[in-house]
Scaffold this motif. Sequence first.
Motif, PDB file in Angstrom:
ATOM      1  N   VAL A 134       0.834  -1.202   0.000  1.00 49.76           N
ATOM      2  CA  VAL A 134       0.000   0.000   0.000  1.00 49.76           C
ATOM      3  C   VAL A 134       0.868   1.250   0.000  1.00 49.76           C
ATOM      4  O   VAL A 134       0.642   2.198  -0.765  1.00 49.76           O
ATOM      5  N   GLU A 135       1.884   1.274   0.848  1.00 45.53           N
ATOM      6  CA  GLU A 135       2.788   2.430   0.892  1.00 45.53           C
ATOM      7  C   GLU A 135       3.472   2.634  -0.455  1.00 45.53           C
ATOM      8  O   GLU A 135       3.555   3.764  -0.959  1.00 45.53           O
ATOM      9  N   ASP A 136       3.950   1.562  -1.052  1.00 47.74           N
ATOM     10  CA  ASP A 136       4.610   1.652  -2.344  1.00 47.74           C
ATOM     11  C   ASP A 136       3.653   2.213  -3.398  1.00 47.74           C
ATOM     12  O   ASP A 136       4.036   3.027  -4.253  1.00 47.74           O
ATOM     13  N   THR A 137       2.396   1.788  -3.327  1.00 45.64           N
ATOM     14  CA  THR A 137       1.392   2.253  -4.287  1.00 45.64           C
ATOM     15  C   THR A 137       1.164   3.749  -4.159  1.00 45.64           C
ATOM     16  O   THR A 137       1.067   4.465  -5.170  1.00 45.64           O
ATOM     17  N   TYR A 138       1.085   4.267  -2.946  1.00 48.18           N
ATOM     18  CA  TYR A 138       0.865   5.704  -2.767  1.00 48.18           C
ATOM     19  C   TYR A 138       2.094   6.527  -3.142  1.00 48.18           C
ATOM     20  O   TYR A 138       1.958   7.650  -3.657  1.00 48.18           O
TER      21      TYR A 138
END
Length: 540
Positions: A312-316
Motif C-alpha cells: 500500500v505504501e509503495d502504491t501511494y
Amino acid sequence: MKRIILLAFLFHFSLAYAQKTENAPKLVVGIVVDQMKNEFLYRYADQYSEGGFLRLMNEGFYAANHQYTYMPTSTAPGHASIYTGTTPAVHGISANNWYDPHAKEIFYCVGDNSVKSVGLSTSAGQRSPKNLKTTTITDELKLFWNFRSKVISVSLKDRGAILPAGHLANGAYWYNDGVFITSSFYMDELPQWVTDFNNSGLANAYIKKGWQRFSPDLEYKASTADDSPYEMIFAEEDRPVLPKNLKKLAPHNRNADILKLTPFGNSIVLDFALKAIEEEELGKDAITDFLSVSFSSTDEIGHVYGTRAIEVEDTYIRLDADIAKLLNTLDEQIGKDNYIVFLTGDHGSAEVAQFSLDNKLPGGYIDTDSAAKALEEVMLTLHPSGMDLVETLEGNELYFDKEKVAAAGLKISDLAEAVAERFAYFPGIYAAYPTADIVKSASEEFPIKNLKRGIYPAVASDVIWVLNSGWMDYGSVGTQHGTPWKYDTHVPFILYGKGVKKGKIYRETNIRDIAPTLSMILQIPLPSGTTGTPIVEAIE
C-alpha cells in the motif's frame, strides 16, 4: 433608434460573454483515489515528492476534516455523491449492487442491457449511467456551454468512469483485460486514438516490468513488515512480498487484469488520461472542458493487503509520482493558471480485523453461521413458514417476500421489528432497525441520519443493520469498507488552481459540498439534486 439600442445590447452582451470565457478555467480535472483515507496524505508524507500530493496541499485549498455523511461508504455511491452534490437517498446510487424488491432482482449500479460493448466483445461494456437519478457537475457544465464543453472520464472500474461522466459525456472509458473499452451509450466505435492506445502493448509492458520496490533502499517505515499474515498470497506465489514477477503470476491471476492489483493500474489510467488531453484537445479553447480520472488500484490493493502493508505504501508513493506527472503536463499543455484540479477519495477503509484483534484493538468477525441461525430462530417464532417469508439478504439488509407475508396474515412492520430487535444484540452488530422507521425518521442522531441518507426509498429494504466499529464479516486478510465509522468516512479534499483561494480549514465539510463549490467557481448551475453547500473559504 431601436437598432442602436439593439446593437448596444448585443455589444454589452458580447463583452459580458467575453469576460465570462476569459475568466473560466480551460480545464477541470477531477481526481478520485479509490479507498484513500485522509491520513495517507500524512502517513507517507516523508516519501512524497514536492510535486504531487504536497504541491496540491501546500499551494491549494485543503479541507482537513472532509467526511461522508451516509452509509454505505463504497465506490459507486461515493463517485455519484462527489459529482452530484447529494447522497444516495437523492441520486439513487445506493450501493455497487442493490436488490429491487419490485423487480425481484439484483441491479448493478451502472448495468444496462440495452447498450452494447464497444472496443471488446464482452458483457463488461453493457454499462451506462441510466440508474443515476440526478444531473452531475459534468452534465451542468455541458448544458451551460450549450454542449460545446468536452467531458472525458477514465478509470479502471466502469462505475468509476461512468458516474462522474454523467449523462452527457463525450466519452467514458474503463479497463478490461488489457484494453480500455466503452459502451454504445456514448459511441458506436472507439476513436482511433483509443484503438491505437490499446494496440500499443502498454499493459503487457507494465506486466513484463514487474513490481519492484519504488527504490531499492526504501525502508517503508510507515508499514508493517513485509510477508505479514494480513496479506493475500497470489496463486503461484510463495509469499506476499515485493518484488513480484507479474509476467509469471498473470496467467494464474486474472491475466492482464492483474494490473488492477498493482500500482501500474493507476499508471496506465494516467497514461490514458494524458493521451486524452492531447488527442481530444482538452483545454485548448475558451470553453471549459472536464477530465475525470479515478485511480482504482488503491482500492484493489487495499482489499487484498489491508491498510498497513508495504504494498500500500509503495502504491501511494508511485501515485504521488503519477500525480506530479499529471500536474507538470497540465502546466505545460494548459498553462499553470488555466486549470482547476480537485482530489478526494470515494471512501476510506478499516484496519484488517485480525490485525485489530492481535493488537488488542476493538474489532472482530461476525459469525455468519450463528447469525443465520439466529435469523431462522426468530422467523420460526413469528410463523411456521419461517425463512420462507424472507425473500433475500443483500449486504447488511434484509427483504421480506411481501406476497407470502400477506398470505400468512402478517405485517411487514411486525416482522421487521422482531428481526431488528434480535439482531440489535447479536455479537458484532452495533444497531439494527426496521428500514421504514429510518426512512420516516427526522432524527439527527448517529447512525440513523447516516443510514437515511444512504437509502433510496423506491428500493428500500425491510431491515438494516450496522456492524460495530472494527468488525468485518469475512476474511482474515485485506480490508473492507461500507460503514459510517470515521475510518470509512474521513477522506481528503484538496482544490487547486484557477479561482481557488489557498488555505486550510479544520471545520467539518462533507462530500456533498464538492459539486456546489465547483459550480460557484465555474459560475454554472448546481446539479439538480444538490443538497450540499459551497465551501466559501475555498473560493477567491
